[in-house]
Design a protein around this motif. Structure first.
Motif, PDB file in Angstrom:
ATOM      1  N   UNK A  83      14.981  -2.023  -2.482  1.00  0.00           N
ATOM      2  CA  UNK A  83      14.963  -1.643  -1.074  1.00  0.00           C
ATOM      3  C   UNK A  83      13.662  -2.158  -0.457  1.00  0.00           C
ATOM      4  N   UNK A  84      13.795  -2.960   0.564  1.00  0.00           N
ATOM      5  CA  UNK A  84      12.620  -3.471   1.281  1.00  0.00           C
ATOM      6  C   UNK A  84      12.554  -2.785   2.633  1.00  0.00           C
ATOM      7  N   UNK A  85      11.366  -2.358   2.991  1.00  0.00           N
ATOM      8  CA  UNK A  85      11.165  -1.631   4.241  1.00  0.00           C
ATOM      9  C   UNK A  85      10.277  -2.466   5.157  1.00  0.00           C
ATOM     10  N   UNK A  86      10.775  -2.782   6.338  1.00  0.00           N
ATOM     11  CA  UNK A  86       9.969  -3.505   7.321  1.00  0.00           C
ATOM     12  C   UNK A  86       8.861  -2.587   7.816  1.00  0.00           C
ATOM     13  N   UNK A  87       7.651  -3.125   7.931  1.00  0.00           N
ATOM     14  CA  UNK A  87       6.507  -2.294   8.296  1.00  0.00           C
ATOM     15  C   UNK A  87       5.805  -2.724   9.574  1.00  0.00           C
ATOM     16  N   UNK A  88       6.015  -3.934  10.023  1.00  0.00           N
ATOM     17  CA  UNK A  88       5.289  -4.441  11.194  1.00  0.00           C
ATOM     18  C   UNK A  88       5.522  -3.576  12.425  1.00  0.00           C
ATOM     19  N   UNK A  89       4.435  -3.140  13.027  1.00  0.00           N
ATOM     20  CA  UNK A  89       4.515  -2.382  14.269  1.00  0.00           C
ATOM     21  C   UNK A  89       5.034  -0.959  14.130  1.00  0.00           C
ATOM     22  N   UNK A  90       5.116  -0.456  12.900  1.00  0.00           N
ATOM     23  CA  UNK A  90       5.669   0.891  12.680  1.00  0.00           C
ATOM     24  C   UNK A  90       4.588   1.863  12.264  1.00  0.00           C
ATOM     25  N   UNK A  91       4.847   3.150  12.493  1.00  0.00           N
ATOM     26  CA  UNK A  91       3.901   4.186  12.076  1.00  0.00           C
ATOM     27  C   UNK A  91       4.037   4.447  10.579  1.00  0.00           C
ATOM     28  N   UNK A  92       2.960   4.938   9.994  1.00  0.00           N
ATOM     29  CA  UNK A  92       2.974   5.285   8.573  1.00  0.00           C
ATOM     30  C   UNK A  92       4.022   6.358   8.303  1.00  0.00           C
ATOM     31  N   UNK A  93       4.136   7.328   9.185  1.00  0.00           N
ATOM     32  CA  UNK A  93       5.121   8.404   9.004  1.00  0.00           C
ATOM     33  C   UNK A  93       6.537   7.833   9.008  1.00  0.00           C
ATOM     34  N   UNK A  94       6.823   6.919   9.918  1.00  0.00           N
ATOM     35  CA  UNK A  94       8.147   6.300   9.984  1.00  0.00           C
ATOM     36  C   UNK A  94       8.466   5.485   8.742  1.00  0.00           C
ATOM     37  N   UNK A  95       7.465   4.749   8.256  1.00  0.00           N
ATOM     38  CA  UNK A  95       7.655   3.958   7.041  1.00  0.00           C
ATOM     39  C   UNK A  95       7.914   4.879   5.854  1.00  0.00           C
ATOM     40  N   UNK A  96       7.089   5.909   5.717  1.00  0.00           N
ATOM     41  CA  UNK A  96       7.257   6.855   4.599  1.00  0.00           C
ATOM     42  C   UNK A  96       8.612   7.537   4.664  1.00  0.00           C
ATOM     43  N   UNK A  97       9.060   7.867   5.849  1.00  0.00           N
ATOM     44  CA  UNK A  97      10.370   8.499   6.037  1.00  0.00           C
ATOM     45  C   UNK A  97      11.478   7.582   5.509  1.00  0.00           C
ATOM     46  N   UNK A  98      11.401   6.295   5.849  1.00  0.00           N
ATOM     47  CA  UNK A  98      12.422   5.361   5.374  1.00  0.00           C
ATOM     48  C   UNK A  98      12.339   5.166   3.862  1.00  0.00           C
ATOM     49  N   UNK A  99      11.108   5.098   3.336  1.00  0.00           N
ATOM     50  CA  UNK A  99      10.928   4.964   1.883  1.00  0.00           C
ATOM     51  C   UNK A  99      11.558   6.149   1.163  1.00  0.00           C
ATOM     52  N   UNK A 100      11.283   7.349   1.628  1.00  0.00           N
ATOM     53  CA  UNK A 100      11.880   8.542   1.001  1.00  0.00           C
ATOM     54  C   UNK A 100      13.392   8.569   1.158  1.00  0.00           C
TER      55      UNK A 100
END
Length: 111
Positions: A83-100
């Motif tokens: 699973x790859x999560x796009x991170x550009x321009x995103x908040x850390x909370x949003x990224x962590x939410x998608x990772x979880x």
């Protein structure tokens, strides 16, 4: 016996894996879900060393070149079901939410 699961958060040096890892840990901790974060930045403090170190002064250029090589290797060797999560321009909370969201560790990762 319970089955152990591993979530690996990776990326090029300095892109925020540590920060995302801390945020990923916050939600299971709040839900009282047992887990452990093993921070790759500190693997160089193990013996024998697992990590060559952080970019320091005169070593910055070689560390950046090494990071590019490692990113290329990572792209070439990453299994197709990763699973790859796009991170550009995103908040850390949003990224962590998608990772979880890629795990089944919490009853719900929505909201």
């Amino acid at each position: 016996m319970h089955q152990a699961e591993v979530l690996l958060v990776g990326g090029r040096a300095g892109v925020g894996e540590t920060t995302v890892g801390r945020e990923v840990s916050a939600r299971p901790r709040a839900a009282m879900v047992a887990h452990c974060v093993i921070e790759g930045d500190f693997m160089g403090q193990a013996h024998p060393p697992r990590h060559s170190g952080q970019e320091l002064g005169s070593e910055l250029e070689s560390e950046l070149e090494s990071s590019v090589r490692k990113a290329r290797t990572q792209d070439e060797r990453t299994p197709p079901d990763t699973v790859r999560v796009a991170t550009d321009g995103r908040s850390v909370v949003g990224i962590a939410h998608e990772v979880l969201g890629a795990t089944n560790w919490l009853p719900s990762t929505s909201g």
